[in-house]
Design an enzyme around this catalytic site. Structure first.
Site, PDB file in Angstrom:
ATOM      1  NE  ARG A 139     -29.354 -25.761  70.489  1.00  0.00           N
ATOM      2  CZ  ARG A 139     -30.685 -25.909  70.528  1.00  0.00           C
ATOM      3  NH1 ARG A 139     -31.269 -26.400  71.588  1.00  0.00           N
ATOM      4  NH2 ARG A 139     -31.421 -25.532  69.507  1.00  0.00           N
ATOM      5  CG  ASN A 178     -36.640 -37.604  76.385  1.00  0.00           C
ATOM      6  OD1 ASN A 178     -35.654 -37.834  77.084  1.00  0.00           O
ATOM      7  ND2 ASN A 178     -37.583 -36.745  76.748  1.00  0.00           N
ATOM      8  CG  MET A 212     -31.308 -33.380  82.768  1.00  0.00           C
ATOM      9  SD  MET A 212     -32.929 -34.101  82.434  1.00  0.00           S
ATOM     10  CE  MET A 212     -33.903 -33.239  83.633  1.00  0.00           C
ATOM     11  NE  ARG A 213     -26.892 -28.731  76.443  1.00  0.00           N
ATOM     12  CZ  ARG A 213     -26.248 -27.578  76.316  1.00  0.00           C
ATOM     13  NH1 ARG A 213     -25.878 -26.927  77.392  1.00  0.00           N
ATOM     14  NH2 ARG A 213     -25.988 -27.071  75.135  1.00  0.00           N
ATOM     15  CG  ASP A 263     -40.075 -33.215  77.561  1.00  0.00           C
ATOM     16  OD1 ASP A 263     -39.127 -33.920  77.187  1.00  0.00           O
ATOM     17  OD2 ASP A 263     -40.035 -32.497  78.574  1.00  0.00           O
ATOM     18  CG  HIS A 320     -40.994 -36.105  80.272  1.00  0.00           C
ATOM     19  ND1 HIS A 320     -40.077 -35.116  80.584  1.00  0.00           N
ATOM     20  CD2 HIS A 320     -42.182 -35.699  80.782  1.00  0.00           C
ATOM     21  CE1 HIS A 320     -40.693 -34.163  81.250  1.00  0.00           C
ATOM     22  NE2 HIS A 320     -41.970 -34.475  81.380  1.00  0.00           N
ATOM     23  CD  GLU A 332     -38.528 -42.375  84.412  1.00  0.00           C
ATOM     24  OE1 GLU A 332     -37.478 -42.218  83.764  1.00  0.00           O
ATOM     25  OE2 GLU A 332     -38.907 -41.573  85.284  1.00  0.00           O
ATOM     26  CG  ASN A 336     -34.559 -44.349  82.847  1.00  0.00           C
ATOM     27  OD1 ASN A 336     -35.415 -45.205  82.640  1.00  0.00           O
ATOM     28  ND2 ASN A 336     -34.772 -43.263  83.573  1.00  0.00           N
ATOM     29  CG  ASP A 378     -40.718 -32.505  68.383  1.00  0.00           C
ATOM     30  OD1 ASP A 378     -40.301 -32.105  69.485  1.00  0.00           O
ATOM     31  OD2 ASP A 378     -41.926 -32.526  68.066  1.00  0.00           O
TER      32      ASP A 378
HETATM   33  C1  GAR Z   1     -35.658 -39.811  84.817  1.00  0.00           C
HETATM   34  O1  GAR Z   1     -36.757 -39.706  85.674  1.00  0.00           O
HETATM   35  C2  GAR Z   1     -36.029 -39.304  83.433  1.00  0.00           C
HETATM   36  O2  GAR Z   1     -37.339 -39.618  83.049  1.00  0.00           O
HETATM   37  C3  GAR Z   1     -35.853 -37.814  83.631  1.00  0.00           C
HETATM   38  O3  GAR Z   1     -34.675 -37.696  84.379  1.00  0.00           O
HETATM   39  C4  GAR Z   1     -34.540 -38.848  85.219  1.00  0.00           C
HETATM   40  C5  GAR Z   1     -33.185 -39.425  84.986  1.00  0.00           C
HETATM   41  O4  GAR Z   1     -32.923 -40.456  85.911  1.00  0.00           O
HETATM   42  N1  GAR Z   1     -35.772 -37.124  82.376  1.00  0.00           N
HETATM   43  C6  GAR Z   1     -36.313 -35.931  82.185  1.00  0.00           C
HETATM   44  O5  GAR Z   1     -36.890 -35.301  83.053  1.00  0.00           O
HETATM   45  C7  GAR Z   1     -36.167 -35.401  80.770  1.00  0.00           C
HETATM   46  N2  GAR Z   1     -37.087 -34.351  80.535  1.00  0.00           N
HETATM   47  P1  GAR Z   1     -31.718 -41.461  85.642  1.00  0.00           P
HETATM   48  O6  GAR Z   1     -30.471 -40.617  85.383  1.00  0.00           O
HETATM   49  O7  GAR Z   1     -31.599 -42.230  86.942  1.00  0.00           O
HETATM   50  O8  GAR Z   1     -32.063 -42.333  84.480  1.00  0.00           O
END
Ligand code: GAR
Length: 221
Positions: A69, A111, A94-95, A149, A113, A178, A18, A145
């Protein structure tokens, strides 16, 4: 003279496909945003390599190496402010971010998702969709927020779940959407086309002109 481009900070934890979609979009002269810096909380994330190859400052802040954190988020905030970041994009980051951190970028953290929120928040959204047996899923770009999600939804794209899908095949189908949706959502947000209205958003953009309805299974005839 063209308008100044919005400065994005992109936060990542993994492969960064992404991020790549945002890098590719911002490489086009007419895109209204540029990537000021990329920050990964995982030092080995391939996303950092993608940023370096594109000539974008890439910073590793190992979240595990911070005592709390709050300490991690303080370093993150300083890194973003030093790069004069205006908008923050979470691209596979992923935090969870605290309300205190988010207050530094009010209404300016997005974000992506891999589900049609509010269905399947949190980890393994694609696996959750397969386990629940939904026939249509997709991806969502939303304002962040302090929940998991839960923030106001800006844009969504839907894909079918096909017979024989596993987590890998479904994830790939969602991911290719995405890569289109995130650059579009960022464009709309930074150009002032999106207004926050409580738990919702109003988006001033043309409606979808193709694929107005997705059926799965398909309608006969
Ligand atoms: C993507 O599918 C994104 O939507 C997800 O992680 C992947 C990252 O892929 N995000 C989540 O699950 C957040 N809750 P990438 O590193 O190839 O962009």
């Amino acid at each position: 003279m063209s308008a100044a481009r919005a400065r994005l900070g992109v936060l990542v934890s993994g492969s960064g496909s992404n991020l790549q979609a945002l890098l590719d979009a911002s490489a086009r002269g007419d895109y209204p945003a540029e990537i000021a810096c990329v920050v990964s909380n995982v030092p080995t994330a391939y996303a950092l390599e993608r940023a370096r190859r594109a000539g974008v400052p890439a910073v590793a802040l190992d979240s595990k190496a911070f005592g709390s954190r709050a300490a991690f988020e303080q370093a993150l905030g300083e890194t973003l402010r030093t790069a004069q970041v205006e908008w923050v994009c979470l691209a596979g980051f992923m935090r969870l971010l605290s309300a205190d951190f988010l207050a530094g970028f009010p209404g300016r953290v997005l974000n992506i998702h891999p589900s049609l929120l509010p269905a399947f928040p949190g980890l393994h959204a694609q696996r959750q969709a397969l386990e629940r047996g939904v026939k249509i899923t997709g991806c969502t770009v939303h304002f962040v927020d302090a929940g998991t999600d839960t923030g106001p939804i800006l844009a969504q794209a839907a894909v079918p779940v096909l017979p024989g899908d596993d987590e890998a095949s479904l994830s790939a189908r969602i991911l290719s959407e995405e890569h289109k949706l995130f650059p579009l959502a960022v464009r709309l947000a930074v150009t002032g086309k999106v207004t926050l209205e409580g738990a919702c958003t109003r988006v001033a953009a043309p409606p979808a002109t193709q694929g107005l309805c997705l059926h799965n299974p398909g309608m006969p005839g």
